[in-house]
Motif scaffolding. Structure first.
Motif, short mmCIF file in Angstrom:
data_model
loop_
_atom_site.label_atom_id
_atom_site.label_comp_id
_atom_site.label_asym_id
_atom_site.label_seq_id
_atom_site.Cartn_x
_atom_site.Cartn_y
_atom_site.Cartn_z
N SER A 87 -0.41 1.60 -4.78
CA SER A 87 -0.16 1.05 -6.98
C SER A 87 -0.78 0.38 -6.87
N ALA A 88 -2.46 0.08 -6.45
CA ALA A 88 -3.38 -0.35 -6.49
C ALA A 88 -4.41 0.32 -6.97
N ALA A 89 -4.46 1.78 -6.09
CA ALA A 89 -5.34 2.61 -6.34
C ALA A 89 -4.73 3.99 -7.19
N ALA A 90 -3.64 4.14 -7.62
CA ALA A 90 -3.15 4.39 -8.80
C ALA A 90 -3.37 4.24 -10.11
N VAL A 91 -3.15 2.77 -10.35
CA VAL A 91 -3.44 1.91 -11.34
C VAL A 91 -4.70 1.77 -10.94
N GLY A 92 -5.40 1.55 -10.10
CA GLY A 92 -6.92 1.52 -10.64
C GLY A 92 -7.63 2.73 -10.59
N ILE A 93 -7.03 4.05 -10.14
CA ILE A 93 -8.13 4.97 -11.32
C ILE A 93 -7.11 5.36 -12.29
N ALA A 94 -6.59 5.01 -12.18
CA ALA A 94 -5.81 5.73 -14.46
C ALA A 94 -6.68 4.62 -15.13
N ALA A 95 -7.42 3.84 -14.95
CA ALA A 95 -7.45 2.74 -15.28
C ALA A 95 -8.81 2.76 -15.38
N THR A 96 -9.60 3.50 -14.60
CA THR A 96 -10.70 3.50 -14.43
C THR A 96 -11.73 5.06 -15.65
N PHE A 97 -10.48 6.13 -15.56
CA PHE A 97 -10.26 7.00 -15.60
C PHE A 97 -10.58 6.50 -17.45
N PRO A 117 -19.04 2.61 -9.57
CA PRO A 117 -19.13 0.84 -9.25
C PRO A 117 -17.63 0.20 -9.52
N ALA A 118 -16.47 1.10 -10.60
CA ALA A 118 -15.70 0.67 -11.27
C ALA A 118 -14.76 1.08 -10.41
N VAL A 119 -14.35 1.83 -9.62
CA VAL A 119 -13.64 1.59 -8.90
C VAL A 119 -13.13 1.18 -7.86
N LEU A 120 -14.85 0.43 -7.21
CA LEU A 120 -14.71 0.19 -6.34
C LEU A 120 -14.77 -2.00 -6.78
N VAL A 121 -14.53 -2.04 -7.91
CA VAL A 121 -13.94 -3.47 -8.16
C VAL A 121 -12.84 -3.49 -8.67
N VAL A 122 -12.20 -2.23 -9.56
CA VAL A 122 -10.95 -1.93 -10.33
C VAL A 122 -9.84 -2.19 -9.36
N ILE A 123 -9.86 -0.73 -7.88
CA ILE A 123 -8.38 -1.11 -6.53
C ILE A 123 -8.98 -2.91 -6.45
N PRO A 124 -9.77 -2.65 -5.58
CA PRO A 124 -9.12 -4.65 -5.59
C PRO A 124 -8.64 -5.71 -6.22
N ALA A 125 -8.74 -5.95 -6.96
CA ALA A 125 -8.28 -6.66 -9.16
C ALA A 125 -7.00 -6.38 -8.79
N ALA A 126 -6.88 -4.87 -8.51
CA ALA A 126 -5.22 -4.36 -8.99
C ALA A 126 -4.73 -4.72 -7.79
N TYR A 127 -4.85 -4.11 -6.35
CA TYR A 127 -4.42 -4.55 -5.16
C TYR A 127 -4.27 -6.52 -5.44
N ALA A 128 -5.24 -6.85 -5.91
CA ALA A 128 -5.03 -8.51 -5.73
C ALA A 128 -3.82 -8.62 -7.23
N TYR A 129 -3.70 -8.53 -8.37
CA TYR A 129 -2.67 -9.10 -8.63
C TYR A 129 -1.48 -7.80 -8.34
N ALA A 130 -1.33 -7.23 -8.06
CA ALA A 130 -0.29 -6.92 -7.06
C ALA A 130 0.51 -7.81 -6.14
N THR A 131 -0.40 -8.09 -5.72
CA THR A 131 -0.43 -9.30 -4.88
C THR A 131 0.37 -10.39 -4.89
N TYR A 132 0.16 -10.78 -5.74
CA TYR A 132 -0.46 -11.59 -6.60
C TYR A 132 0.76 -12.38 -7.50
N ARG A 133 1.19 -11.21 -8.21
CA ARG A 133 2.67 -10.58 -9.10
C ARG A 133 3.45 -10.59 -8.12
N ASP A 134 3.88 -9.98 -6.72
CA ASP A 134 4.77 -9.93 -5.81
C ASP A 134 5.13 -11.11 -5.15
N ARG A 135 4.30 -12.21 -4.88
CA ARG A 135 4.52 -13.79 -4.39
C ARG A 135 4.80 -14.17 -5.61
#
Length: 140
Positions: A87-97, A117-135
């Motif tokens: 999910s983070a990869a999907a959101v990160g790639i969409a946001a980057t494009f 560089p955007a992919v390297l920043v956005v995908i981890p940020a999206a994963y951190a947000y998804a993990t935070y939201r789920d917790r």
């Protein structure tokens, strides 16, 4: 750019183009797999159809699926770490494009220079947000 023009580029640019072609193809397949898994866990009548449509229409179908997936039904089980990663990869790639299309000139070299560089920043940020939201929602 014609295919013949690629062979006239320096080797480092050819390698960069090759890496990005493989990376983008892999990410498109990852988004399709995420849509398939999510649709299957929601007991969609045709998760494979959603996945194939997501790969073929990779710029719009995943967005449409995200908007209508609530109508399919709730997930049978909470998303796993693997699901959150996809999910983070999907959101990160969409946001980057989307961001890249808005802030860079319309040439492929500028967009690739921005996307790396955007992919390297956005995908981890999206994963951190998804993990935070789920917790915060009480999901494992």
């Amino acid at each position: 750019m014609p295919v013949g023009a690629i062979t006239e580029l320096p080797a480092r640019y050819q390698a960069l183009i090759g890496i990005w072609v493989v990376l983008i193809a892999g990410l498109i397949l990852a988004v399709g797999y995420w849509v398939y898994r999510d649709a299957a866990f929601r007991e969609s009548t045709n998760p494979l159809g959603w996945a194939i449509a997501s790969v073929v229409g990779f710029q719009i179908v995943p967005v449409i699926y995200t908007l209508v997936r609530g109508r399919i039904g709730p997930r049978r089980e909470p998303p796993s770490r693997f699901d959150r990663t996809l999910s983070a990869a999907a959101v990160g790639i969409a946001a980057t494009f989307v961001i890249g299309a808005l802030v860079t000139p319309p040439d492929p070299f500028s967009q690739v220079a921005f996307a790396t560089p955007a992919v390297l920043v956005v995908i981890p940020a999206a994963y951190a947000y998804a993990t935070y939201r789920d917790r915060t929602a009480g999901v494992n």
